[in-house]
Design a protein around this motif. Structure first.
Motif, PDB file in Angstrom:
ATOM      1  N   UNK A  17       0.842  -1.190   0.000  1.00  0.00           N
ATOM      2  CA  UNK A  17       0.000   0.000   0.000  1.00  0.00           C
ATOM      3  C   UNK A  17       0.880   1.243   0.000  1.00  0.00           C
ATOM      4  N   UNK A  18       0.448   2.263  -0.739  1.00  0.00           N
ATOM      5  CA  UNK A  18       1.188   3.524  -0.740  1.00  0.00           C
ATOM      6  C   UNK A  18       0.228   4.699  -0.711  1.00  0.00           C
ATOM      7  N   UNK A  19       0.621   5.716   0.070  1.00  0.00           N
ATOM      8  CA  UNK A  19      -0.106   6.995   0.045  1.00  0.00           C
ATOM      9  C   UNK A  19       0.808   7.985  -0.668  1.00  0.00           C
ATOM     10  N   UNK A  20       0.291   8.622  -1.721  1.00  0.00           N
ATOM     11  CA  UNK A  20       1.077   9.523  -2.555  1.00  0.00           C
ATOM     12  C   UNK A  20       0.439  10.902  -2.597  1.00  0.00           C
ATOM     13  N   UNK A  21       1.260  11.930  -2.873  1.00  0.00           N
ATOM     14  CA  UNK A  21       0.649  13.183  -3.319  1.00  0.00           C
ATOM     15  C   UNK A  21       0.501  13.079  -4.842  1.00  0.00           C
ATOM     16  N   UNK A  22      -0.278  13.971  -5.430  1.00  0.00           N
ATOM     17  CA  UNK A  22      -0.577  13.820  -6.865  1.00  0.00           C
ATOM     18  C   UNK A  22       0.619  14.142  -7.762  1.00  0.00           C
ATOM     19  N   UNK A  23       1.701  14.672  -7.171  1.00  0.00           N
ATOM     20  CA  UNK A  23       2.931  14.857  -7.935  1.00  0.00           C
ATOM     21  C   UNK A  23       3.735  13.555  -8.014  1.00  0.00           C
ATOM     22  N   UNK A  24       3.334  12.560  -7.232  1.00  0.00           N
ATOM     23  CA  UNK A  24       4.020  11.268  -7.303  1.00  0.00           C
ATOM     24  C   UNK A  24       5.047  11.058  -6.207  1.00  0.00           C
TER      25      UNK A  24
END
Lengths: 311, 311
Positions: A17-24
């Motif tokens: 599982x990963x939580x990202x910001x929309x910039x990656x």
């Protein structure tokens, strides 16, 4: 403007599982166990709960989440339903629909090999390109095709299944798929061992490979040490894979091939052997197609899954 | 809602022109000469003038025209510029830009083989499908790939160049592209003649092909009459083309293959030989891929060109 997205990669034993910001940028990364017992009916609720927990923990507003992307080990249709996933004990599962019902968050679903290709395009070996073919040389040969920044799924979920391109008429053993002479039989880790054992049996050349167990790693280590028999094995590997990738170019003409999976840990020596044959079998315009090693390793899946929900 | 569109197919000797309604009904169809002398600088003005004349003749309002689609015999980039077109004596030409300047009408440009594939998807052998691979068996082997209803151009304009997939290590003659063993060398009209002459020289079997000149037509006529040697040639042709199309499926997994060009005039017997080998080399999910003959003939180009401007 949404701020966050989740990238989920469901495997047979663990869910990454990963939580990202929309910039990656990855903000958090964790794993949960894949509870595939029964019909794998716990998997989706477990993932949904993990996401809800993370949202609370981080104090994130649901309105700021672009979506949840999920990669699964099996064919996926255009509506985001999984057709079948043997390792999860799943038949047909409306994964996107169920996840959206449990979380209230938009969900997109893709085949894991295709999703990994998207991850490598976004933040890995293919960064900066929109037309990317990823080839994963592991126990088998997987593939994923990205055209114009989007996954090419195929009409039967078989887009990018380049491990099953036919390359050898003389193969006597069947491939896992039931056909004979698939690329996977000669260019995967298992395939390299097959080629090496065949060469060892047919040739009387001395070789370090005659001592101890043969693996893709020992073969390419021997190549780097200049072992002549190992180099012949690498030539055969390069010819099979280079010719097959030339065929791929004759179909989709990518900007770049990204090579990943266990065999690729041998490094750029792999690319050299592949390119040597590739250039013989493509049109002049394509002789400069780039080749790169994958850089995200096991994280390619969560990156690609997250990328699916950002347009 | 726009009502009309133009489909233009620029060939080396004639320009085929079509006026369509946006439902895809052809309202008028005509040809002009391709004036390729010099650097082919007359071609675009000639086409623009032909369109202006037709607009006046039919009393059409320019505001009702969705656009002009143009197919050209050469690679085209994503901005609608022609990279090169030898038969038109063109180097780099900003065809979309020049046509828009002359006519004031939005123009889209595509490679002729790709455009023909789009035409066959719209109103020909692939009608009703969105993922289509067209294969044109003429003097050479051309190809066009449609994914999700759109042309797959490729990063170097070489998307769908399946005539140059490598299929024969033992080929001694070079292909027109400079490589050896391309599909085009064994599955085009010329390729079928090559296979037949090779078989006639190597075998002592009697055959009607020993009388008179051998062509793709005489070979498949002999196949239909039960000539054993001709049938062996057809098997070889089917193996080469069927195996190559299986590789295409391992990349883009289309719903349907549409087979056109001169060789396909032999009819469904062609499809039978190709499918026989195709099914051996694709995954189970793809064994039911459809095969159909092209139906638009030389009009595929104007249909596909017109389709490009309708979204």
């Amino acid at each position: 403007m949404k701020k966050y997205c989740f990238g989920i990669d469901i495997g047979g034993t663990t869910v990454k599982c990963g939580l990202f910001d929309v910039q990656g940028n990855v903000l958090d990364k964790w794993e949960i166990k894949t509870r595939s017992e029964g019909n794998g009916e716990n998997i989706i609720p477990d993932v949904a709960a993990a996401i809800e927990t993370k949202i609370s923990e981080k104090g994130i507003e649901k309105a700021d989440i672009a979506g949840i992307g999920v990669g699964v080990p099996g064919p996926v249709n255009e509506e985001g339903a999984v057709v079948t996933a043997v390792n999860l004990h799943w038949g047909y599962v409306d994964l996107a629909g169920e996840m959206e019902k449990l979380t209230g968050i938009t969900t997109k679903v893709g085949n894991d090999a295709n999703v990994a290709a998207l991850g490598e395009m976004w933040k890995g070996g293919g960064e900066g390109h929109k037309n990317v073919v990823m080839v994963t040389l592991g126990t088998g040969v997987g593939g994923g095709i990205i055209i114009g920044g989007k996954i090419l799924t195929g009409s039967h979920g078989a887009g990018g299944e380049i491990g099953h391109i036919h390359v050898e008429d003389k193969m006597d053993k069947p491939c896992g798929c039931g056909n004979k002479g698939c690329l996977e039989q000669v260019a995967s880790a298992t395939g390299v061992v097959y080629l090496a054992n065949k060469k060892l049996a047919e040739s009387s050349m001395s070789s370090v490979l005659r001592e101890g167990e043969v693996s893709a790693k020992t073969v390419f280590d021997a190549v780097k040490a200049g072992d002549a028999l190992a180099c012949e094995v690498a030539e055969e590997f390069g010819k099979y894979l280079g010719t097959a990738l030339a065929s791929v170019t004759g179909v989709v003409d990518p900007e770049i091939f990204v090579i990943g999976g266990g065999v690729s840990k041998a490094g750029t020596v792999i690319l050299d052997y592949v390119k040597k044959y590739y250039v013989n079998y493509v049109l002049d315009a394509c002789k400069g197609t780039e080749f790169a090693l994958a850089t995200l390793g096991n994280d390619a899946g969560i990156y690609g899954a997250a990328r699916m929900v950002i347009e």
